[in-house]
Scaffold this active site. Structure first.
Site, PDB file in Angstrom:
ATOM      1  N   HIS A   1       5.746   2.972  11.902  1.00 50.92           N
ATOM      2  CA  HIS A   1       6.344   4.272  11.260  1.00 50.92           C
ATOM      3  C   HIS A   1       5.474   5.274  11.197  1.00 50.92           C
ATOM      4  O   HIS A   1       4.210   5.157  10.911  1.00 50.92           O
ATOM      5  CB  HIS A   1       6.902   3.585  10.083  1.00 50.92           C
ATOM      6  CG  HIS A   1       7.674   4.924   9.170  1.00 50.92           C
ATOM      7  ND1 HIS A   1       7.243   5.879   8.533  1.00 50.92           N
ATOM      8  CD2 HIS A   1       9.230   4.924   8.935  1.00 50.92           C
ATOM      9  CE1 HIS A   1       8.293   6.680   8.170  1.00 50.92           C
ATOM     10  NE2 HIS A   1       9.343   5.985   8.341  1.00 50.92           N
TER      11      HIS A   1
ATOM     12  N   LEU B   1       0.918  -1.072  -0.173  1.00 47.79           N
ATOM     13  CA  LEU B   1      -0.094  -0.009  -0.057  1.00 47.79           C
ATOM     14  C   LEU B   1       1.006   1.330   0.050  1.00 47.79           C
ATOM     15  O   LEU B   1       1.661   1.497   1.031  1.00 47.79           O
ATOM     16  CB  LEU B   1      -0.745   0.122   1.330  1.00 47.79           C
ATOM     17  CG  LEU B   1      -1.825   1.165   1.228  1.00 47.79           C
ATOM     18  CD1 LEU B   1      -3.027   1.286   0.358  1.00 47.79           C
ATOM     19  CD2 LEU B   1      -2.393   1.111   2.737  1.00 47.79           C
TER      20      LEU B   1
END
Length: 346
Positions: A228, A125
């Site tokens: 992240h 993605l």
């Protein structure tokens, strides 16, 4: 108008450009000619109507219909770990206690695992930074749920999604520096790139015994299961749809793996079929308000958009002409719809 559709052979240049933007830690799409070409080849094979490979890779791109520009990519692996091992760490707990010394310690551990072998995986993605607005990221990610709902026979009962782990603004992963580097003697980016090509070396070099996390540096411990910054919105979206972190992490950056039964996902469970009424832009009031995901029922020509709709009764929805054009459908075509918002049900 944005539409998500299966990748095509002539998307190579656009995909190669997206790969240059992903950065360290994005294992499934790296700045590498061979990997990009291999992914397109695998996806084209998967989308052949007569094909039903066990490890099919279904790749989709997001296209801006007005310009033809490809601004994002997403994918689904039908099954992981069948032809080559699928590794991660399972986070566990050991209790060390002594009644005589009045000591009771709970210690977290890491153990190499292949527990997700055969699971389907949400993968790859990525949305160009300039396109990260107007719910485009949600459309790109959730379009895969509509494909899962339409073609369940192609996927496993269970679904995983590996989230990119934490790294600092210089691309340094504290989890890697505190653990992996001691066994690989490689920079994180280099080891991560190698793992996307060949996972056998992981088994050859990583320690086979249980690792006590309290022996790792503090910043490495804190990175376990941490996402992240750029991936945090994607994690929240998947968790809102029903996926959960159950104590499995990536062996390189410590990022969390989310898990769910495929049929338990909100968009899969709640989506339904309706007939499309294509609205006349000049004589009919155009729909406003809540957005819906709308997808076609075709396999090789699957398409998905987001739009406001007019619901007429229980079986008909009014779609703007631009949406019908993007989906390549006509009056009376059967489509699948579901509310865009994760908290909404029919």
């Amino acid at each position: 108008m944005m539409v998500v559709r299966p990748i095509q052979a002539d998307d190579y240049t656009a995909l190669r450009e997206l790969a240059r933007k992903t950065g360290p830690g994005f294992t499934s799409l790296q700045d590498n000619d061979e990997q990009v070409a291999g992914k397109i080849e695998a996806a084209l094979e998967a989308f052949k109507p007569s094909s039903l490979p066990d490890e099919a890779l279904y790749l989709f791109v997001m296209e801006e219909t007005d310009t033809g520009d490809v601004v994002g990519i997403c994918g689904i692996e039908a099954a992981v770990g069948l032809s080559e091992p699928w590794y991660n760490y399972r986070v566990g707990t050991l209790v060390h206690a002594s009644r005589e010394l009045n000591v009771y310690n709970q210690i977290h551990t890491l153990t190499i695992s292949n527990d997700h072998t055969g699971y389907s995986e949400l993968c790859t993605l990525f949305l160009s930074p300039e396109a990260r607005h107007s719910k485009n990221g949600a459309l790109l990610s959730k379009s895969r749920f509509m494909f899962l709902a339409e073609f369940p026979q192609r996927f496993n009962e269970y679904l995983i999604a590996e989230m990119r782990g934490y790294s600092d603004d210089k691309g340094v992963s504290p989890f890697w520096e505190g653990l992996g580097r001691h066994f690989f003697s490689l920079d994180f980016a280099e080891a991560d790139t190698l793992s996307s090509m060949d996972k056998v070396f992981i088994a050859e070099l990583m320690p086979k015994n249980t690792i006590y996390t309290n022996l790792l540096p503090k910043d490495a411990q804190e990175a376990i299961g941490k996402t992240h910054e750029a991936t945090t919105p994607a994690r929240k979206l998947l968790e809102a749809e029903g996926m959960r972190y159950t104590g499995y992490i990536d062996m390189f950056d410590g990022g969390p793996t989310l898990v769910s039964r495929t049929n338990d996902l909100r968009a899969v469970q709640d989506s339904r079929y309706v007939k499309a009424h294509v609205m006349n832009d000049k004589t009919e009031h155009q729909p406003e308000g809540e957005f819906y995901l709308v997808s076609t029922t075709d396999f090789a020509s699957f398409r998905c958009c987001m739009t406001a709709v007019d619901i007429v009764g229980n079986h008909v929805v009014g779609l703007p002409q631009a949406v019908a054009d993007a989906l390549q459908i006509t009056e009376g075509t059967t489509v699948r719809i579901v509310p865009m918002a994760s908290g909404r049900r029919f």
